[in-house]
Structure formats: structure tokens, C-alpha cells
Design a protein around this motif. Structure first.
Motif, PDB file in Angstrom:
ATOM      1  N   ASN A  86      31.620  41.266  24.594  1.00  0.00           N
ATOM      2  CA  ASN A  86      31.595  39.880  25.002  1.00  0.00           C
ATOM      3  C   ASN A  86      30.011  39.452  25.150  1.00  0.00           C
ATOM      4  O   ASN A  86      29.803  38.344  25.491  1.00  0.00           O
TER       5      ASN A  86
ATOM      6  N   ASP B 286      35.639  46.551  33.719  1.00  0.00           N
ATOM      7  CA  ASP B 286      34.499  45.898  34.301  1.00  0.00           C
ATOM      8  C   ASP B 286      33.358  45.464  33.062  1.00  0.00           C
ATOM      9  O   ASP B 286      33.362  46.236  31.993  1.00  0.00           O
ATOM     10  N   ARG B 287      32.472  44.605  33.448  1.00  0.00           N
ATOM     11  CA  ARG B 287      31.628  44.050  32.535  1.00  0.00           C
ATOM     12  C   ARG B 287      30.081  43.885  32.928  1.00  0.00           C
ATOM     13  O   ARG B 287      29.292  43.940  31.943  1.00  0.00           O
TER      14      ARG B 287
ATOM     15  N   THR C 208      34.535  46.336  39.532  1.00  0.00           N
ATOM     16  CA  THR C 208      35.402  45.272  39.541  1.00  0.00           C
ATOM     17  C   THR C 208      35.946  45.166  38.253  1.00  0.00           C
ATOM     18  O   THR C 208      35.680  45.938  37.009  1.00  0.00           O
ATOM     19  N   ASP C 209      37.151  44.415  38.104  1.00  0.00           N
ATOM     20  CA  ASP C 209      37.799  44.405  36.763  1.00  0.00           C
ATOM     21  C   ASP C 209      37.077  43.301  36.013  1.00  0.00           C
ATOM     22  O   ASP C 209      36.125  42.788  36.250  1.00  0.00           O
ATOM     23  N   GLY C 210      37.755  42.808  34.967  1.00  0.00           N
ATOM     24  CA  GLY C 210      36.976  41.900  33.780  1.00  0.00           C
ATOM     25  C   GLY C 210      36.966  40.333  34.442  1.00  0.00           C
ATOM     26  O   GLY C 210      36.056  39.750  34.111  1.00  0.00           O
ATOM     27  N   ASP C 211      37.707  40.216  35.422  1.00  0.00           N
ATOM     28  CA  ASP C 211      37.708  38.783  36.250  1.00  0.00           C
ATOM     29  C   ASP C 211      36.889  39.073  37.438  1.00  0.00           C
ATOM     30  O   ASP C 211      36.743  38.008  38.196  1.00  0.00           O
ATOM     31  N   GLY C 212      36.054  39.976  37.400  1.00  0.00           N
ATOM     32  CA  GLY C 212      35.187  40.131  38.599  1.00  0.00           C
ATOM     33  C   GLY C 212      35.837  40.620  40.044  1.00  0.00           C
ATOM     34  O   GLY C 212      35.204  40.224  41.317  1.00  0.00           O
ATOM     35  N   ARG C 213      37.178  40.872  40.037  1.00  0.00           N
ATOM     36  CA  ARG C 213      37.818  41.260  41.263  1.00  0.00           C
ATOM     37  C   ARG C 213      37.654  42.744  41.559  1.00  0.00           C
ATOM     38  O   ARG C 213      37.737  43.621  40.919  1.00  0.00           O
TER      39      ARG C 213
END
Length: 712
Positions: free
Chosen positions: A585, A661-662, A682-687
Motif C-alpha cells: 500500500n 500489520d502495516r 496491530t492489524d491493518g486497521d490499527g487495532r
């Protein structure tokens, strides 16, 4: 003497010490090292070379040195190699090897025509003594006696003889000859019971989860000890010591004595845990300082709880085994607490000398704190041992894979207690390359190769032995550092440094011996510019190399996985690269642009990233690993299957890729501009993603399942 052009004598002197007087740069230039650099680096060896007379004297001394000793201080050799003696003219020699098990073995000196050299007016002969092919591996002593013809008195000297395995066996994995494992930054991986950052109990749980998914290993960041006072250095690659573990990763609740805390102390510890655990929900940053402040108070109260006789005996045995090295580390910790808040340059000069009267006085005065820090190491080792047991119980063939940092903090414990082994006025770094036009200074003092040999490589041995005591593998960051390191004289800048050679046969030999005895795998991080013979040498010794998908190229195309080396740990990414989701991304370009790190317009950087990504996606589709339209998750899984199609013996799966994670853990070229080594998982949504959630995490289960099927 010219500051730019080295004389023949200065060049010869530098080369005797393994200092490169010329080298090939990253840009293909044949660089001649200026005299000023050679003089400064020689000073790091304790050699003054500021005049022609001093150079001549030093050159004569270093050339005579091997001939003045009957037997070297330490010889590291494979079975079938040679022990070299320097026997006085008119004398005979006998050699007896005192083996580790207490038995003795005499060696035969065969007829030969040895070379000679005149020392102090009399010839000495370089005599070769073959080491039998059946000589046991281990740390032995070679006792050499020299007798004059006719029975006159001679010398009797002892030197260390280290016999190392020719080659390490292939990694032990379950089912097949290939295995996979999980890679994680331990501090970033938290659970319901964590104290604000990942700890050794989380390490055990993560190993069990990965093992139950079919993984054979769990690679984590270096867990070397850092500071014991705040602020704590975030980088795990700049530790205070590489010999001992970071108490920061201890979970206080899991210590047996915590169950016997008095009521008031228990309440304080519960409050401390609640304070630290609040950080478990923070998705932005790991706060080591807050975590350690809370943990240290709890640990001090648990330490005060009386131990049972059995537990005390275990603690006493641990202290006896670790000896003076542990006591010195604990003393350094106590001194750091004593001088907390006092800048290093304002402390008494004597405090930097472990043998000074001031340090001796403080050692007595601070004996309670010294004992506390030795206890912390005992607890840390127990919890790491529990993690390795959990890994093996879950079926892992290897288990925990530790990471060994390149060096240590210049004001840390190792640089203090082993100061005679480190070059003064020098730091380690890297020469200029395409990523850093000025070169790099890592602010770490280098080991002196000559001092290491004089110490019998014991510090290297003890460091490796400690890390492998409760682990199945060791990754060596920048393994080329066991062959040569880029030394940077203080104040000159990294571009003005040069390479210094190490005795790689000895360094790798010690590493191989300790790994062999521990039944462990060794992986060398050999990315970047590495001479082909180095990779061949490591492969011959059974040491695996490292391969990262994005760095394996065949011209402008990805290298087909079938052409990867077999003796490898192959991965899609590494901790210095963005997680794959972030890369797909363009978040790495956006971050570098935001930090002002781009050397080209944003549009050009985005176009280059798109071209590289497009080429990779094309390669995936050509192999049938990806359809014409695919989701981010499908692309990440296809990339891992691409790597799994290689012959690599080990395949690594980054936990950040497994949860989407990003954010990059470490952004090269930054210090305070980015929270390096402080980014929670975190995951891709920042959680926030906790260890507890992984057993039912759809994305984690999908990726690990795909890799397991590909290798199973």
C-alpha cells in the motif's frame, strides 16, 4: 610522515594487525586508506605509529611476537589441523593435551624441515604438530615442554587448544528436511496478562501457538540486557551486554515467590501490574520506561520474599556457574542505579575502572543491589527455559531462535567489564553505499582481534553458550563481522574508516563448537555486499545464510525460487523493511516522504515501488500462485508460497504479515524522528492484536496453514 600517503613500513604494520590498507568500495572503486586513518586504527590496538622510528619498532615487535612464544595463547583448530610451536634452537619439545574430561593425550611431532627466525640472537623453529583426526571436540589445554639437547632446562608453557567440529548438522525439523517458523518482535507482542509489553511468558505462549500450527522455530529480536535505569534504549541491537538477558522481559506474576507476598506488598504489586497493563491497549507505542518502573518495584518486593531451601540452592548454583562475569554485570547495574541522573561525563573517572578502589568500595556498599540483579538474571533464565520447553512440547524441532546483536553500547556493562578487549577510540559502522552516502556509525566499540585471541575467545564462547543454553538456534546479525568490521576512528566520520580483519576460522570455530554442543542451528545474516567465498565458507561449516524475497533479483525480475540457495533461512521481509501489507500500500514511501528521507521526488519513488511490485505480481501469476484479481491477503500468502517453493531449509513468516500489520518496526536513517523498536503489533486497521487472539485469528491461521501445507 604524510597524513595522506602511508609509507611501506606503515602499510606493512597495519597489515600485520589485519587492518585493510586498501579495499574495494560499494561503488567499485579501489580505495587506498590514508596514513592518518591507519595511524588512528593502530592506536585502537594500543600501537603508536606517529613516527618512522615508532613504526619500525612496532613492526619488528609484531613480527617477532609469534616466534617468542613456545605455544600460542589459544589455537582454534578442526581435527586434522595443526598446532604451531616456536622451539628454541638446540631443544626438543613434547606436547601433552589435557582434555576437558581430565585425561591426557600425548601428541607426536613428525619429522619436518621447519622454517626458522632469529630471536634475541638465536634461531627458533616453527614446528608443526598435527592434531589427530580423532581428537575429541572441546576446550583443552596444550602443555608444551622444551628440553635442551643433553637434558638442560627449557621452557614449559600451556596454551588453550580448542577443537571444533568441521561442520554443523542440518537443522532438525519434524516430518521432512525443511521447516518453517514464526518471526516476531517480542516487545511488540502482548497478551491479556502482559505488563504493557511482550515478555518471556508471551514468548512461551507464542511458541506454543506457532508450534501447534506446525512451526519448527520462533525467531525473536535480541533479548540482551539493556539499561536498568530510565531512559531505556529502545533498540535491541544496542544492548548493555550480549552475555545476559533483559529483566525487562520477566513476568513478575510467574515467579514462585510472588505467591507468598505479604498482603500489603501484594496490593502494591497488583497496582503496579494494573498501571503497566494499561499500556496493553495502546496501539501507538511501547513505553519501556513505564513498564520497567512498574516491574522493578514489584520485582524488588518479590525478591525480598524468603526462598525455600531448594529454591535458594538453585539460585546459589546459578551464581556459582556464572561466576565473576555475572557479579560484574550485577555490579554495573548497581552502579548505574547509584549514579542515576548523573551524566556519564560527570561521574568520577575511577568508576569506569572495575578494579579501582572506588568500585571496590561501592561493591561492598551496594552488595544488596548486586544480589538483586544476580537474582533477576536467575529468574530471566528460568522463564526463557520455560519458553523453550513450551516450544518443544508443541512439537517444534528447533524451538526458540535467538538473535545476536553486532555489538554493545559504548557505556554498557560489556564495554566496562571487558574494556581491555575493546579498541579505544573506535566505533563500528559501515562505509558509504547507495543507502548512506556518508557511511554509517553504529556507535559500538569493536572487539580487538588480538585481545580476543589472548583471552582464549572465552568472552565469545560464554556469550554464545549463554544464549544457546535454552534455545535451539541463533541468528547472527551481520555475520560478516566475524570476518571483518568497518572501524571508524572517533571524530573522523564513517567515510574515513577502514576494515579490520578477524580470525574467522577461530571465531566461526568457537561458534560452531558451542552450537554443536547445544544441538543448535546457526543462521548468518549475510545480506548486502558479501564476498562469495564467505558464503561458501559458511555453507561448508553448516551455517545457514539469509535470503529476503525483495533482495533476490535476476536482473530486473525476481529471482526464481528454485535458484535460491539450499542452506538458507528464506523470508519475505525483515525487520528493517515495512510489513508486506504496508509495502503493498506504499506506506513505506509515504513514511519516508513524511520524514524527509527520500532522495528523489515522491512521484518517482512511488513509480519505482509500483514497478517492483508489478514485477513481483507478474511472477506470482506466471507460477499460478495468484489470480488476475487478488486481495491484499491473497497476495501476501502468494509471496510466502513463492518463497516456500525454494529449496531453503528454513522459511520464516513474519508475525506482522500474518496479522496484516502495516507499520515498520525500524526505519533506517532515523533516531528520534520515528518510534523505532517501539511499535506494538496491530492489524491493518490499527487495532491491537494480542497473543491470546492468534488461536482464532482468521488471517494468522490462513497464512500459517498455507505455509505448513506447502512445506509439509
Amino acid at each position: 610522515m604524510s597524513p595522506t600517503t602511508a609509507s611501506d613500513a606503515l602499510t606493512a604494520l597495519a597489515e600485520e594487525y589485519g587492518i585493510a590498507t586498501r579495499y574495494w568500495s560499494f561503488f567499485g572503486e579501489d580505495v587506498t586508506v590514508p596514513a592518518a586513518t591507519l595511524i588512528d586504527v593502530l592506536r585502537g590496538f594500543g600501537v603508536e605509529a606517529t613516527s618512522d622510528e615508532a613504526v619500525a619498532d612496532a613492526l619488528a615487535e609484531v613480527r617477532d611476537r609469534p616466534w617468542q612464544r613456545l605455544v600460542p595463547a589459544c589455537t582454534v583448530v578442526r581435527p586434522g589441523g595443526d598446532l604451531l610451536l616456536a622451539v628454541a634452537d638446540g631443544h626438543d619439545a613434547t606436547v601433552t593435551v589435557m582434555l576437558e574430561d581430565g585425561t591426557a593425550r600425548s601428541l607426536t611431532i613428525p619429522p619436518q624441515k621447519p622454517p626458522s627466525r632469529v630471536i634475541d640472537g638465536a634461531p627458533r623453529w616453527r614446528v608443526r604438530v598435527p592434531i589427530p583426526a580423532d581428537m575429541p571436540l572441546g576446550w583443552h589445554a596444550a602443555r608444551v615442554s622444551e628440553l635442551a639437547h643433553g637434558g638442560g632446562a627449557g621452557r614449559s608453557v600451556e596454551g588453550m587448544l580448542v577443537v571444533t567440529p568441521p561442520r554443523l548438522p542440518a537443522p532438525r525439523v519434524r516430518g521432512t528436511d525443511r521447516g518453517w517458523g514464526l518471526m516476531a518482535q517480542l516487545y511488540s507482542v502482548r497478551s491479556e496478562r502482559s505488563w504493557g509489553m511482550g515478555d518471556f511468558a508471551d514468548l512461551a505462549d507464542l511458541a506454543a501457538i506457532a508450534g501447534n500450527r506446525g512451526a519448527d522455530f520462533l525467531l525473536v529480536n535480541p533479548v540482551h540486557a539493556a539499561e536498568v535505569t530510565t531512559p531505556i534504549e529502545p533498540s535491541p541491537y544496542l544492548p548493555a551486554t550480549r552475555r545476559f538477558l533483559a529483566p525487562l522481559y520477566v513476568r513478575p506474576d510467574d515467579i514462585k515467590e510472588s505467591l507468598a507476598l505479604p498482603g500489603a506488598d501484594r496490593k502494591i504489586c497488583v497496582a503496579a501490574r494494573a498501571s503497566a497493563s494499561a499500556w496493553n491497549e495502546n496501539a501507538d507505542r511501547i513505553d519501556r520506561d513505564a513498564v520497567w518502573t512498574a516491574k522493578r518495584g514489584a520485582l524488588e518486593r518479590i525478591f525480598a520474599v524468603p526462598r525455600t531451601p531448594a529454591r535458594q540452592a538453585e539460585f546459589d548454583a546459578f551464581r556459582a556457574r556464572e561466576g565473576e562475569a555475572l557479579e560484574l554485570f550485577a555490579l554495573w547495574c548497581a552502579l548505574e542505579e547509584h549514579y542515576d541522573g548523573v551524566p556519564a561525563d560527570e561521574r568520577p573517572e575511577e568508576v569506569w575502572d572495575p578494579e579501582s578502589e572506588l568500585v571496590a568500595h561501592l561493591r561492598t556498599r551496594l552488595d544488596g543491589r548486586v544480589l538483586f540483579h544476580t537474582w533477576l538474571q536467575w529468574i530471566a533464565e528460568q522463564q526463557v527455559a520455560a519458553a523453550q520447553s513450551a516450544a518443544r512440547a508443541a512439537g517444534m524441532g528447533i524451538g526458540i531462535m535467538h538473535d545476536l546483536a553486532v555489538g554493545v553500547h559504548p557505556q554498557g556493562s560489556d564495554a566496562w567489564s571487558l574494556r581491555d578487549l575493546y579498541a579505544t577510540g573506535m566505533t563500528v559502522g559501515a562505509p558509504p553505499d547507495m543507502y548512506s552516502a556518508l557511511g554509517q556509525d553504529w556507535n559500538q566499540p569493536p572487539w580487538r582481534p588480538d585481545a580476543l585471541a589472548e583471552a582464549g575467545y572465552a568472552p565469545l564462547r560464554d556469550m554464545i553458550r549463554g544464549l544457546l543454553r535454552h534455545a535451539g538456534a541463533l541468528r547472527i546479525d551481520h555475520i560478516i563481522g566475524l570476518f571483518r568490521l568497518w572501524w571508524v576512528p572517533n571524530g573522523l566520520g564513517p567515510a574515513a574508516g577502514t576494515y579490520v580483519r578477524y580470525d574467522h576460522e577461530a571465531m566461526i570455530g568457537v561458534l560452531a563448537l558451542e552450537a554443536y554442543r547445544a544441538g543448535a542451528v546457526v543462521i548468518g545474516e549475510d545480506l548486502g555486499t558479501v564476498e562469495p567465498w564467505v558464503r561458501e565458507y559458511l555453507a561448508d561449516r553448516g551455517i545457514l545464510g539469509t535470503s529476503v524475497l525483495w533482495f533476490e533479483r535476476d536482473g530486473d525480475r525476481p529471482l526464481p525460487p528454485e535458484r535460491y540457495r539450499e542452506q538458507l533461512l528464506a523470508t519475505v521481509n525483515t525487520h528493517d523493511l515495512p510489513p508486506t501489507a504496508g509495502y503493498l500500500n506504499d506506506e513505506h514511501v509515504a513514511l519516508r516522504a513524511r520524514l524527509g528521507l527520500l532522495t528523489e521526488p515522491v512521484e518517482a519513488a512511488l513509480a519505482a515501488a509500483e514497478a517492483e511490485r508489478s514485477g513481483m505480481l507478474t511472477a506470482l501469476r506466471e507460477r499460478g500462485l495468484l489470480g488476475p484479481s487478488s486481495s491484499e491477503r491473497e497476495v501476501i500468502e502468494a509471496l510466502h508460497l513463492f518463497v516456500a517453493a525454494s529449496p531453503a531449509q528454513l522459511v520464516g513468516v513474519a508475525l506482522v504479515d500474518a496479522v496484516g500489520d502495516r507499520r515498520v518496526q525500524n526505519q533506517p536513517g532515523t533516531s528520534t524522528e520515528y518510534p523505532n523498536w517501539q511499535v506494538p503489533l496491530t492489524d491493518g486497521d490499527g487495532r491491537v492484536v494480542r497473543v491470546d487472539e492468534l488461536v482464532a485469528h482468521e488471517r494468522f491461521l490462513s497464512l500459517t496453514g498455507a505455509v505448513q501445507r506447502a512445506l509439509g
